[in-house]
Design a protein around this motif. Structure first.
Motif: not given
Length: 708
Positions: A674-694
């Motif tokens: 999902v992170l790769t696809l977001l990078r291709e689309i051009g989204v600026d920031f990401a948040q979620g368990y794939g990045i880091a948990r609270p």
């Protein structure tokens, strides 16, 4: 017997002036009272002999230097009339009544026409006047000269007609001329009933009153009576009149005096006040108070007779969008049109009421649940088909309706209203534009009871400091780092045993019962205080925090003021704080959200529009909200790799954000794909368990854990 005129030596003043429905007294140049009518005797408790010849300030010491004394001086010295109105805080005169002091007086002070240095003071009570029993053989006023009597009669607000013993008119003042349409010159000598014509039963009552007055030698009644006076032009005027005999010094009856006044406006005002007390002035429908009374009657009937009635609770969908986009004038017009549309679908004898805002209630008498359900669906369909036109644009709205039966088992009106509200809330929660029937044996009652239980637990947690804060990083996608210094602040609650309670357990109840502004202020205080304590670490370290705000907080002026105050107190640098507002909360009250955002942006805060894409007409209203970030709803992000529609939605949201100069944030990023696809689309920031948990922001003692 010779014709009796006001210029004769008979003292007509006592009877005429005592019949008046207002207080009257006359002052001379030395401020001494020369006349004091019966109304003043009853209202003040001061008799004629104790008033006439005395200074006004001797009777009312509080008038010394008052506006009343100043008005009297203007009338005497400058020939100027003054109208004074009292308030509950500043009464004009100490008038008394069986219910207490009069506090609603109006006093008119004016010079008497054709009288040198004499002032007439008229005292009105704005709501009622004392009942004045008139006794024709008592002398309640002083002896006045003929010219003074005529001047008073031409100045008072009441109409006066006098007749001889044969009931033929010998005097009318100017007010009587106006109300009857007859001039004294034409009316003198005519029968009273020819000039003072009363309609139908009123004519009979007047004739009986006059006959009784002449036969007994006393006023027929101590009370005034209302009747319809027919003006010379044929117009009917509501008047209130009283009749008393005229006697000479030997107490021989020489005629009668009729004193009357126009009560048309009073009657109309009373009817208007009565209507307004029970109706909504905007829509003309029954209001909440009257609705509650009728609901009580249906409840009593259901308990006594066993009959079944029904109630509908209607809440318009999308009304606030029209109201905020087009303005309150358009919103008011929409409510009026909706009220007219709904009125077409209720039966004779049913009650349609506006309960407040965009909420309506319907009481259906002798109506079982199946019939109530059909009526509710007809109303829902009518609103769904309705199109509101404003400024050449068409708007569609919907309505969520809750239905509840009123039976012998329905204990109180509050329970019926609560059940109807719960059913309506369920209709909204189920997707809006629906009809939902309340069932006490389903999960609705249990759910509401559970929410009420959470309310008590939330209050306890706030008082016992059992809330805590977690943070989750928001990272730039192109840098792929979990420690960008940008964190969303998340709230958690610890239960009585110290275990963590996730927000989805208590937030719905807090939103439902209006507790979110208090919770949001707690979060703001905790974060701002931490920044103040750890200024070197957090400010110099380049940290920034995103704090969630509920819709209730965005519409709460106290919360806005609180945040502004804390920003100053804790010396929060510009750009360090951003606030996240959900899209649905923002468009629910667009004007309030826009004002809230603009105010805090001026103070250096930034804003994110959270869960973007979940609301209706997102793009259409985005331009009215001056936000900095768009947080793409995680429902589109989670299945981005497998669902082409979700991918198209993310692309569209990101593109519109870029065009508007906004940064985009993808939520619920759970894996590298999902992170790769977001990078291709051009989204600026990401948040979620794939990045880091609270993770916790502080330990239980309040010590900062970030960066350590």
């Amino acid at each position: 017997m010779a014709e009796i005129l006001v210029d004769d030596n008979l003292n007509l003043a006592p009877v005429m002036l005592d019949q008046c429905s207002v207080g009257l007294f006359v002052l001379g140049v030395d401020d001494c009272i020369v006349n004091w009518n019966r109304w003043m005797v009853v209202a003040t408790g001061i008799g004629v002999t104790d008033a006439v010849g005395h200074l006004l300030v001797d009777l009312f010491p509080e008038l010394s230097g008052s506006v009343v004394e100043q008005a009297i001086d203007k009338a005497l010295r400058q020939d100027q009339m003054t109208v004074l109105r009292a308030t509950a805080e500043t009464p004009l005169l100490s008038l008394r009544h069986h219910s207490g002091n009069y506090l609603n007086q109006m006093v008119i002070v004016k010079p008497l026409p054709d009288q040198v240095e004499k002032v007439l003071v008229q005292v009105f009570d704005q709501y009622e006047y004392p009942t004045v029993p008139i006794h024709s053989d008592s002398r309640t006023t002083s002896q006045l000269d003929t010219l003074t009597t005529r001047s008073i009669l031409s100045s008072i607000a009441d109409a006066v007609i006098t007749t001889d013993i044969n009931r033929r008119i010998n005097y009318m003042n100017m007010v009587a001329e106006k109300l009857t349409g007859w001039r004294l010159k034409s009316a003198r000598g005519l029968p009273l009933t020819q000039v003072f014509q009363a309609m139908d039963e009123g004519a009979v009552k007047l004739e009986e009153t006059i006959s009784r007055c002449l036969e007994t030698g006393s006023p027929a009644s101590g009370q005034r009576q209302e009747l319809i006076l027919v003006h010379k032009d044929g117009i009917g005027i509501a008047v209130e009149e009283s009749v008393a005999p005229i006697r000479d010094e030997q107490k021989q009856i020489h005629g009668i005096v009729v004193v009357f006044r126009d009560v048309s406006q009073t009657r109309s005002l009373a009817a208007q006040v009565s209507w307004q007390a029970s109706h909504d002035t905007l829509t003309g429908l029954v209001n909440r108070g009257s609705f509650d009374s009728r609901l009580d009657r249906l409840l009593r009937d259901a308990m006594e007779s066993g009959r079944i009635h029904s109630m509908l609770y209607l809440d318009l969908d999308q009304f606030k969008i029209v109201n905020d986009t087009c303005g309150h004038v358009a919103g008011d017009e929409l409510l009026r049109q909706i009220a007219n549309s709904l009125s077409e679908h209720i039966r004779s004898g049913d009650t349609l009421a506006r309960l407040g805002g965009d909420e309506f209630g319907v009481l259906l008498a002798d109506c079982t649940e199946p019939v109530a359900l059909r009526i509710a669906n007809k109303m829902r369909q009518a609103i769904m088909d309705f199109r509101f036109i404003w400024d050449d644009r068409s708007y569609a709205i919907g309505v969520s309706i809750g239905v509840v039966a009123i039976t012998a088992e329905s204990e109180r009106a509050e329970q019926v209203l609560s059940a109807a509200d719960t059913a309506c809330y369920a209709a909204k929660d189920g997707g809006r534009n629906q009809v939902h029937v309340y069932r006490s044996d389903t999960g609705e009652a249990a759910q509401r009871q559970g929410e009420m239980h959470w309310v008590a637990r939330i209050h306890s947690a706030l008082e016992e400091e059992r809330f805590c804060l977690y943070v989750q990083p928001i990272v730039p996608i192109d840098k792929q780092t979990a420690h960008s210094g940008h964190y969303e602040v998340l709230i958690r609650m610890r239960d009585e045993e110290g275990k963590l309670v996730p927000p989805d357990k208590f937030i719905p109840a807090a939103e439902r019962f209006g507790l979110m502004p208090r919770i949001d202020r707690w979060v703001v205080n905790q974060v701002f205080s931490l920044i103040e304590r750890e200024h070197e670490m957090l400010v110099l370290g380049g940290y920034c925090f995103a704090i969630n705000l509920s819709g209730g907080s965005v519409n709460d002026e106290d919360t806005l003021a609180y945040i502004g105050k804390k920003l100053d107190e804790c010396r929060i640098p510009a750009g360090m704080i951003s606030f996240e507002i959900t899209e649905t909360a923002a468009i629910a009250n667009l004007s309030s959200a826009s004002y809230f955002i603009r105010t805090l942006k001026q103070a250096g805060c930034q804003f994110s529009l959270d869960d973007f894409g979940s609301g209706l007409s997102s793009f259409a209203y985005l331009k009215n909200l001056p936000v900095d970030y768009l947080k793409i709803d995680g429902a589109f992000v989670r299945d981005l790799a497998t669902d082409p529609i979700d991918r198209a939605m993310v692309q569209a949201i990101n593109q519109i954000g870029q065009v508007m100069g906004l940064k985009t944030i993808a939520e619920f990023v759970e894996n590298e794909t999902v992170l790769t696809l977001l990078r291709e689309i051009g989204v600026d920031f990401a948040q979620g368990y794939g990045i880091a948990r609270p993770v916790p922001l502080t330990d239980q003692d309040g010590n900062l854990l970030l960066g350590k």
